[in-house]
Design a protein around this motif. Structure first.
Motif, PDB file in Angstrom:
ATOM      1  N   LEU A 570       0.779  -1.396   0.050  1.00 45.40           N
ATOM      2  CA  LEU A 570       0.166  -0.020   0.026  1.00 45.40           C
ATOM      3  C   LEU A 570       1.059   1.077   0.062  1.00 45.40           C
ATOM      4  O   LEU A 570       2.005   1.100   0.416  1.00 45.40           O
ATOM      5  N   SER A 571       0.306   2.393  -0.384  1.00 42.11           N
ATOM      6  CA  SER A 571       0.843   3.482  -0.118  1.00 42.11           C
ATOM      7  C   SER A 571       1.088   3.975   1.247  1.00 42.11           C
ATOM      8  O   SER A 571       0.356   3.453   2.200  1.00 42.11           O
ATOM      9  N   LEU A 572       2.006   4.815   1.411  1.00 44.18           N
ATOM     10  CA  LEU A 572       2.382   5.239   3.031  1.00 44.18           C
ATOM     11  C   LEU A 572       1.259   5.651   3.651  1.00 44.18           C
ATOM     12  O   LEU A 572       0.696   5.241   5.067  1.00 44.18           O
ATOM     13  N   GLN A 573       0.250   6.594   2.970  1.00 40.77           N
ATOM     14  CA  GLN A 573      -0.833   6.865   3.894  1.00 40.77           C
ATOM     15  C   GLN A 573      -1.864   5.846   4.081  1.00 40.77           C
ATOM     16  O   GLN A 573      -2.502   5.712   5.386  1.00 40.77           O
ATOM     17  N   GLU A 574      -2.111   4.872   3.162  1.00 45.15           N
ATOM     18  CA  GLU A 574      -2.901   3.606   3.508  1.00 45.15           C
ATOM     19  C   GLU A 574      -2.227   2.623   4.354  1.00 45.15           C
ATOM     20  O   GLU A 574      -2.969   2.152   5.312  1.00 45.15           O
ATOM     21  N   GLN A 575      -0.984   2.639   4.483  1.00 50.36           N
ATOM     22  CA  GLN A 575      -0.310   1.860   5.402  1.00 50.36           C
ATOM     23  C   GLN A 575      -0.684   2.196   6.704  1.00 50.36           C
ATOM     24  O   GLN A 575      -0.808   1.537   7.755  1.00 50.36           O
ATOM     25  N   VAL A 576      -0.482   3.700   6.997  1.00 46.37           N
ATOM     26  CA  VAL A 576      -0.723   4.264   8.167  1.00 46.37           C
ATOM     27  C   VAL A 576      -2.058   4.018   8.838  1.00 46.37           C
ATOM     28  O   VAL A 576      -2.238   3.763   9.755  1.00 46.37           O
ATOM     29  N   ALA A 577      -2.954   4.533   7.813  1.00 44.08           N
ATOM     30  CA  ALA A 577      -4.474   4.382   8.281  1.00 44.08           C
ATOM     31  C   ALA A 577      -4.731   2.957   8.536  1.00 44.08           C
ATOM     32  O   ALA A 577      -5.399   2.905   9.374  1.00 44.08           O
ATOM     33  N   SER A 578      -4.199   1.823   7.780  1.00 47.76           N
ATOM     34  CA  SER A 578      -4.595   0.526   8.173  1.00 47.76           C
ATOM     35  C   SER A 578      -4.178   0.237   9.437  1.00 47.76           C
ATOM     36  O   SER A 578      -4.751  -0.609  10.193  1.00 47.76           O
ATOM     37  N   LEU A 579      -2.867   0.573   9.712  1.00 55.50           N
ATOM     38  CA  LEU A 579      -2.411   0.252  10.987  1.00 55.50           C
ATOM     39  C   LEU A 579      -2.855   1.016  12.122  1.00 55.50           C
ATOM     40  O   LEU A 579      -3.208   0.323  13.221  1.00 55.50           O
ATOM     41  N   ILE A 580      -3.294   2.190  12.138  1.00 55.00           N
ATOM     42  CA  ILE A 580      -4.134   2.829  13.101  1.00 55.00           C
ATOM     43  C   ILE A 580      -5.300   2.136  13.347  1.00 55.00           C
ATOM     44  O   ILE A 580      -5.747   1.823  14.572  1.00 55.00           O
ATOM     45  N   ASP A 581      -6.385   1.707  12.262  1.00 58.04           N
ATOM     46  CA  ASP A 581      -7.596   0.936  12.449  1.00 58.04           C
ATOM     47  C   ASP A 581      -7.100  -0.460  13.205  1.00 58.04           C
ATOM     48  O   ASP A 581      -7.906  -0.866  14.084  1.00 58.04           O
ATOM     49  N   PHE A 582      -6.130  -0.976  12.858  1.00 57.84           N
ATOM     50  CA  PHE A 582      -5.821  -2.281  13.687  1.00 57.84           C
ATOM     51  C   PHE A 582      -5.462  -2.203  14.816  1.00 57.84           C
ATOM     52  O   PHE A 582      -5.971  -2.820  15.785  1.00 57.84           O
ATOM     53  N   CYS A 583      -4.699  -1.186  15.268  1.00 61.02           N
ATOM     54  CA  CYS A 583      -4.452  -0.831  16.599  1.00 61.02           C
ATOM     55  C   CYS A 583      -5.507  -0.560  17.609  1.00 61.02           C
ATOM     56  O   CYS A 583      -5.788  -0.938  18.551  1.00 61.02           O
ATOM     57  N   GLU A 584      -6.605   0.449  16.968  1.00 64.72           N
ATOM     58  CA  GLU A 584      -7.561   0.716  17.515  1.00 64.72           C
ATOM     59  C   GLU A 584      -8.714  -0.183  17.897  1.00 64.72           C
ATOM     60  O   GLU A 584      -9.241  -0.301  18.990  1.00 64.72           O
TER      61      GLU A 584
END
Length: 644
Positions: A570-584
């Motif tokens: 994924l792009s960096l933006q999608e990577q970060v958004a996905s990991l935030i969703d995962f953590c939350e």
């Protein structure tokens, strides 16, 4: 060139300056200052309601109103059902401590006189409602009321910290943050600056750049200079003691009357959580005092040509003091808008772009501001609330232009922060129910004294607010940018000790475990190495060394590394958004599990949830919200697997 149209007075009710702050994509909403029919004006208690003021600074200040010549009120004209005494009470004066106001003092004094609020220029033993500081939150020790500074704002608007914050947003949203020029932080990025400029010159030989060097903590033009080549940087010990930011200089700026000018707009950060932003409908434009020419080796040092700072140009022989807002070396922004409008510039689009830039910049600053805020005012401990008007330090030079803009901005900031405003809103429903009765009572014989009291209301003679809300009004258009805000929430959650600003190794390991980020390919030993490497590098940059550990910016870098490791395609933006969703998601499950396990009601535990070593078992009837989150998360995982 003549200005198109007549200049409006400061913040008039109507008409507003051309293209007043409203994004054309949305219809303007009702302003807070524009009351509904039959409701009182902003910050003014309802007429003839008989409510006694309460709160800090109000005791003993309420006065009788509506009394006849003999000092007795006519009972029949003011009695309201269910209210004490039936007398209309004059609102208690808001108290303001201005002992630390410093440079904004004169404008503040004028604003307080217009509002008829009580000023304490030498401080007060009793708490005040509002404390107006001139420099920072820490100008005074305060445990209640409201302060016009946020903890950490002084540090966040320094050029290096701001550049780092915007650079993070540029990594995530390069198109949205392309308004900020390419910047290098000195001295640490000086080799990178030299290498990148050399590479750009080799790839584009006709490119003849000019760069502007700005000291990190400088103000009023102090220490700013232009260069044509990195070798011109003043290195001799100066950068080590006074770090700086170097940026590419705009060599062909927009000119008016052949002069370079800037725009000084005032933005109110009313609240950090929830985020609430206002922008002034008018501002100031400061003009250079020598006709502009593109930078050459001969004119690089002509500050009156290249730098718009008022504190510099005031010393020029060409500086023009003018009482007219359309001319002179300092003018209103609305007068500039009229000039641009006469040249065919789309003013509505210009305002839309300005509002977008303001919101994006504030969004870049808020994550770190929240870390500062929880450090100085930990949750659950007594402390003041904060707001801030930026730019916060006003040039203390009285002039008609200054007074027209600055007094209105400070006055209306105070109106928005009126501590009695909340009490007014709490009574809105009751006002709606009794509006008709109030009107009838005011028209009864003998009620002219009440009408006189209302007419003497200080707010009645004031213009409508010159500050317009832009967030959360346009939140739907910008909320997707708040990824770093969500990372900051994770960071603050695992800080551990209240009042700290850096994450220790134990807190970082707990974050990794609770969010289920370690696995066979990423062991806890690897977690420790990641923490040590990033923390050591950020600490070597000479940042705040008062406490050891990982700062928010280092945590964001570590979070980027974790996201790139987990979501490689994924792009960096999608990577970060996905990991935030995962953590939350995993933290939500953990929170629910802890909540259920803490109930301790044995007979309900079997029906609701069973906490066992192999996981959390739920029943659909009792935990529908959590199951819905799990279903949504599963769908999200299936969707991403399908994409990959």
């Amino acid at each position: 060139m003549e200005s198109a149209g007549t200049e409006p007075e400061s913040c008039p009710p109507a008409p507003e300056p051309p293209g007043s702050p409203a994004l054309p994509a949305e219809e303007p909403e009702r302003s807070e200052a524009a009351p509904e029919p039959q409701q009182e004006a902003e910050g003014v208690p309802p007429p003839a309601q008989g409510r006694r003021p309460s709160g800090p600074g109000s005791k003993g200040q309420a006065k009788r109103c509506g009394a006849g010549k003999g000092g007795r009120a006519k009972r029949g004209s003011t009695r309201r059902a269910g209210e004490e005494g039936g007398r209309p009470a004059r609102r208690a004066h808001v108290t303001v401590d201005s002992s630390k106001a410093k440079t904004s003092l004169e404008a503040l004094k004028l604003s307080l006189r217009q509002l008829r609020w009580r000023e304490f220029p030498f401080g007060r033993r009793l708490p005040c409602d509002i404390y107006w500081h001139g420099v920072s939150f820490h100008d005074n020790d305060i445990f209640s009321g409201q302060v016009n500074k946020f903890p950490g704002m002084t540090e966040m608007v320094r050029k290096i910290t701001l550049s780092r914050a915007v650079r993070t947003m540029q990594d995530l949203f390069p198109e949205e943050y392309n308004f900020y020029p390419h910047s290098w932080i000195l001295p640490e990025e000086f080799p990178l600056f030299v290498a990148e400029v050399r590479m750009m010159k080799e790839s584009d030989p006709p490119w003849k750049p000019t760069f502007i060097v700005k000291p990190d903590g400088g103000c009023q033009g102090d220490g700013i200079y232009l260069i044509k080549d990195p070798s011109d940087i003043r290195l001799a010990g100066n950068l080590q003691s006074r770090p700086a930011v170097v940026q590419e200089y705009i060599s062909k700026p927009l000119l008016i009357d052949k002069l370079k000018f800037d725009i000084r707009l005032y933005v109110l950060l009313k609240s950090l959580e929830p985020l609430e932003i206002y922008i002034a409908k008018d501002g100031l434009s400061r003009f250079c005092t020598e006709p502009y020419q593109e930078p050459t080796l001969k004119n690089l040092h002509q500050v009156f040509m290249h730098l718009t700072n008022y504190s510099l140009n005031i010393h020029s022989g060409n500086f023009i003091h003018s009482d007219n807002v359309n001319t002179g070396s300092k003018r209103t922004f609305s007068s500039v808008l009229y000039r641009l409008s006469s040249k065919g510039v789309d003013i509505k689009k210009l305002w839309s772009d300005i509002i977008s830039l303001v919101i994006k910049t504030v969004i870049a600053l808020t994550p770190e501001l929240k870390v500062y805020y929880q450090s100085d005012i930990p949750a659950g401990k007594p402390g003041p609330t904060c707001f801030q008007l930026s730019p916060g330090v006003f040039e203390n030079v009285p002039s008609p232009v200054d007074e027209e803009i600055k007094v209105a901005v400070i006055r209306d900031t105070l109106r928005l922060m009126d501590p009695y405003k909340k009490k007014k809103k709490d009574n809105q429903s009751q006002l709606s129910e009794n509006a008709a009765d109030t009107k009838d009572e005011l028209l009864e014989p003998g009620s002219t004294d009440q009408l006189e009291h209302i007419s003497k209301n200080p707010e009645a003679s004031l213009p409508s607010l010159c500050l317009k809300q832009v967030f959360p009004k346009y939140a739907k258009q910008f909320n997707y940018l708040r990824l770093v805000d969500r990372m900051a929430a994770l960071f603050i959650r695992f800080l551990g000790v209240k009042g700290t600003m850096k994450l220790g190794p134990t807190g970082f390991r707990t974050f990794i475990r609770n969010c289920k980020l370690s696995n066979s390919n990423f062991s806890m030993a690897s977690v420790d190495i990641l923490y040590i490497d990033i923390t050591r590098r950020w600490n070597s940059m000479g940042l705040d060394q008062r406490e050891s550990g990982m700062c928010l910016q280092a945590f964001v870098e570590a979070f980027f590394c974790l996201a790139q490791r987990r979501y490689k395609s994924l792009s960096l933006q999608e990577q970060v958004a996905s990991l935030i969703d995962f953590c939350e998601y995993h933290l939500a499950i953990l929170d629910e599990k802890r909540l259920v396990c803490s109930r301790g009601i044995t007979e309900r535990r079997a029906a609701l949830v069973t906490c066992q070593p192999d996981g959390l078992h739920l029943t659909a009837a009792t935990h529908a919200p959590l199951l819905n989150r799990m279903t949504a998360a599963n769908k999200l995982t299936d969707y991403r697997n399908h994409r990959s």
